[in-house]
Design an enzyme around this catalytic site. Structure first.
Site, mmCIF file in Angstrom:
data_model
loop_
_atom_site.group_PDB
_atom_site.id
_atom_site.type_symbol
_atom_site.label_atom_id
_atom_site.label_comp_id
_atom_site.label_asym_id
_atom_site.label_seq_id
_atom_site.Cartn_x
_atom_site.Cartn_y
_atom_site.Cartn_z
ATOM 1 N N GLU A 56 -21.945 51.036 -11.447
ATOM 2 C CA GLU A 56 -20.630 51.156 -10.837
ATOM 3 C C GLU A 56 -20.087 49.788 -10.410
ATOM 4 O OE1 GLU A 56 -23.026 54.875 -9.604
ATOM 5 O OE2 GLU A 56 -23.380 52.765 -10.087
ATOM 6 N N CYS A 113 -25.394 55.862 -5.786
ATOM 7 C CA CYS A 113 -26.372 55.797 -4.693
ATOM 8 C C CYS A 113 -25.668 55.611 -3.357
ATOM 9 C CB CYS A 113 -27.390 54.694 -4.940
ATOM 10 S SG CYS A 113 -26.706 53.016 -4.927
ATOM 11 N N ARG A 155 -43.211 42.449 -28.050
ATOM 12 C CA ARG A 155 -42.858 41.324 -28.911
ATOM 13 C C ARG A 155 -41.588 41.673 -29.687
ATOM 14 N NH1 ARG A 155 -48.334 41.656 -28.852
ATOM 15 N NH2 ARG A 155 -48.597 42.757 -30.826
#
Length: 374
Positions: free
Chosen positions: A50, A76, A212
């Protein structure tokens, strides 16, 4: 909703970078229906989706007042490594938030939506049965597992011949599957919260077990199940700056100090028999709970048949990632050593989620039936 689909595409693009945070995407739509900002969760400690979308809009000179934010997880509402995203949306003047699913984190769990509504922001949340809500949960299945079950999502990767052999009787296994399959396996390593193997693999193959890939931005921590602390101090698994957790069942202060001097964290978690005595083996269930406390969302297992068998036997595996090569090896080492079973009904029941050709090999993703119900 096309906006949420676009946000999910953004979230999927950063799945390798976000652990232990969930991968989230955000699209900001202005009153004239134009896209004014896009954002995705950054590396741990960095801004969430956000905030990145708000910054994107600001950088482009777009106003977000009265805009709608489409996000793939509830914003959150707590102070963690960053500030609350719902507060950032409120302060920016966002008028409406459309989210796919609520955050399972007990520190959020509806509080983000409540704070938005209390500030006058309209909130719309998809039903849990909505395909986009299910897609959002699936994208972050490890985060949901850790928040709800307190343990990581355990995905076991196996490369084998078509008759299920992972190595010849003499241990030779390089290479059963193709270079394409091995490269694909690295993408699954990259998204994990940690990579797990056993001491047998360390002693026989001396692997690095790193990612890798070009432009890799994080190396997942490495976890070793080593009951009697046999890990050589000069093993290839020791990499500066990369967390290494070694779980043991038998104490050896001299060996522990030597391993810790190389940067390893040694955790003593012995299993117990009914009489309370030490089994001599690591308590694998306790290990998963400890890894959950260490914020591991997805545990990527690349081990031998003994540790694979133990994890399956104890009911700790959620999913199998299988690469099958178009060849037969006859006698050799099996995928997992468990059993023998007395009845076919005791077999581990799986559901195939996907099949795909990777080079000449077949990749199967199979989920243990019922493990995603939590």
């Amino acid at each position: 909703m096309e906006e949420l689909r676009a946000a999910l595409i953004l979230a999927a693009q950063v799945i390798q970078n976000t652990p232990p945070n969930p991968s989230v995407g955000c699209i900001l739509i202005a009153k004239d229906c134009s896209i004014v900002g896009r954002g995705m969760t950054q590396l741990s400690g960095g801004p969430h989706a956000e905030v990145m979308a708000l910054r994107d809009a600001q950088a482009k000179g777009h106003s977000v007042v009265d805009a709608t934010a489409y996000v793939t997880l509830e914003p959150c509402s707590h102070h963690g490594r960053t500030g609350p995203c719902c507060d950032a949306l409120i302060a920016a003047g966002i008028k409406k938030v459309v989210a796919t699913i609520a955050d399972p984190n007990p520190l959020v769990a509806g509080q983000g939506f409540a704070r938005l509504r209390a500030a006058g922001v309209e909130v719309e949340v998809l039903a849990p049965s909505d395909p986009l809500a299910q897609q959002s949960r699936e994208l972050n299945i490890g985060f949901f597992s850790r928040m709800v079950r307190k343990t990581p999502w355990v995905r076991m990767k196996i490369a084998a011949s078509l008759d299920g052999k992972t190595a010849l009787e003499n241990g030779t296994s390089q290479w059963i599957t193709s270079s394409e399959a091995r490269a694909d396996g690295h993408t699954w390593r990259a998204r994990s919260g940690a990579i797990l193997t056993g001491i047998g693999t360390v002693l026989q193959d001396n692997p690095r077990l790193d990612v890798r890939l070009e432009d890799v931005r994080r190396q997942p921590p490495l976890v070793i199940v080593d009951s009697s602390l046999q890990t050589p101090v000069d093993a290839a698994i020791f990499v500066d700056g990369r967390p290494l957790y070694i779980y043991c069942a038998q104490k050896n202060e001299a060996r522990q100090k030597a391993l810790e001097a190389r940067g390893a964290t040694v955790i003593h978690l012995p299993g117990a028999l009914p009489d309370g005595s030490n089994t001599g083996k690591v308590d694998l269930t306790a290990m998963l709970h400890d890894l959950g406390r260490r914020e591991v969302n997805e545990l990527h297992v690349e081990a031998g048949q003994r540790l694979n068998g133990a994890l399956i036997r104890e009911g700790l595996v959620d999913e199998l990632l299988l690469y099958l090569a178009p060849k037969l090896l006859g006698q050799g080492r099996d995928m997992a050593g468990f059993g023998p079973l007395d009845d076919l009904g005791e077999a581990l029941q799986l559901d195939f989620l996907s099949t795909q050709m990777v080079g000449p090999d077949l990749r199967l993703l199979a989920r243990v039936r019922g493990r995603d119900v939590f």
